[in-house]
Design a protein around this motif. Sequence first.
Motif, short mmCIF file in Angstrom:
data_model
loop_
_atom_site.label_atom_id
_atom_site.label_comp_id
_atom_site.label_asym_id
_atom_site.label_seq_id
_atom_site.Cartn_x
_atom_site.Cartn_y
_atom_site.Cartn_z
N MET A 1 58.33 56.29 70.59
CA MET A 1 58.42 56.53 71.85
C MET A 1 58.59 55.10 72.34
SD MET A 1 55.80 58.07 74.82
CE MET A 1 56.34 59.59 74.01
N THR A 2 59.69 54.99 73.52
CA THR A 2 59.97 53.53 74.04
C THR A 2 59.19 53.41 75.19
OG1 THR A 2 62.27 53.56 73.28
CG2 THR A 2 61.74 52.05 75.02
N GLU A 3 58.54 52.34 75.34
CA GLU A 3 57.68 51.98 76.53
C GLU A 3 58.56 51.15 77.44
OE1 GLU A 3 54.16 50.44 75.56
OE2 GLU A 3 53.05 52.25 75.16
N GLN A 4 58.48 51.23 78.81
CA GLN A 4 59.33 50.59 79.71
C GLN A 4 58.20 49.52 80.32
OE1 GLN A 4 62.44 51.15 80.43
NE2 GLN A 4 62.40 52.11 78.53
N ARG A 182 50.27 60.92 79.53
CA ARG A 182 51.72 61.76 79.22
C ARG A 182 51.26 63.07 79.41
NH1 ARG A 182 52.19 58.81 74.22
NH2 ARG A 182 51.12 60.50 72.94
N SER A 218 61.49 65.67 79.19
CA SER A 218 61.29 64.14 78.84
C SER A 218 60.12 63.64 79.20
CB SER A 218 62.56 63.55 79.30
OG SER A 218 62.72 61.99 78.83
N ARG A 220 57.60 59.94 78.56
CA ARG A 220 57.47 58.63 78.03
C ARG A 220 56.36 57.78 78.79
NH1 ARG A 220 63.33 56.08 79.07
NH2 ARG A 220 62.53 54.92 77.39
N ASN A 221 55.74 56.97 78.14
CA ASN A 221 55.11 55.95 78.50
C ASN A 221 55.45 54.98 79.21
OD1 ASN A 221 53.04 57.20 76.08
ND2 ASN A 221 51.77 56.63 77.87
N ALA A 231 52.62 57.09 82.63
CA ALA A 231 53.48 57.83 82.08
C ALA A 231 54.49 58.54 83.15
CB ALA A 231 53.01 59.00 81.00
N PRO A 239 66.55 62.38 77.00
CA PRO A 239 65.40 61.68 77.30
C PRO A 239 65.94 60.86 78.56
CG PRO A 239 65.98 61.26 75.14
CD PRO A 239 67.01 62.26 75.61
#
Length: 268
Positions: A1-4, A182, A218, A220-221, A231, A239
């Motif tokens: 999982m891609t974190e921003q 999440r 979708s 994501r963290n 999240a 995504p």
Amino acid sequence: MTEQPLSGGAVHLPDPAAPGAMRAGEVHVWALRVPPDDDGPLPLATRDLDAVETRQAAAFRRPRDRLTYLAAHVALRRLLSAYTGIRPGRLRLGRAPCPRCAGEHGPPVLSGTTGPHFSLSHSHGMAVVGLAGAPLGVDVQRLPTVASAQACLPALHPAEHREMAALPEGRLPAVFGELWVRKEAYLKGLGTGLCRGAATDYLGAGGPGTPGRPEGWSIRNLRVGDGHVAATALRADAPHRTVARHLPEEWLYIEDATELIAAVRARH
């Protein structure tokens, strides 16, 4: 999982904040570090809030909790104003029917006008607002202690419980915290909140032999720093892309924050 990552300082992204700047499959996230006390250059712009928000704020016994609630709701109204062109105090906030029981406690909505879907979360001095063109949820939490994470493990989906139980104790707070936000973001997006039950859906890290995450969403963290985890959950088949911004606290006090909001650049 891609974190921003969501870091302070000037970063680069589309301006101004406007419905036309929000693309399909995109979530705009605005984070605010709530000031430690109500000692700004001007009174906090609580004049923008309605009677329901004022009553809910007054119900908090601890001044810090009350200030966090007030700042988060001032932030929400000013952001919605920037996206819709309607003055903050004229926005009518309501609730959609609950998907489970049709009661008036479903996801928050704008009443009487069209505008973006939105979600608000605040925890221990951090507020996060998410906006998108589709149903969404956002959640932010302070990192838990080992003890509090362990106490919550029985409430998880069985596969999530197994994942958490296999972790070294030192990693449990961060990994559990990311899982929990999440889960909360997804349940907020559904509009049910935790009345659906934390064990119903699998929001774990995934991998061989694990259930799939909920279809059509979708999730994501998002890293917000300051010992918090966050999240986003968007109803989407692919995504989503996160557009993240931090805002300086002075926008909570000035008479009109529209230009300041539009001037803040962001990071993908």
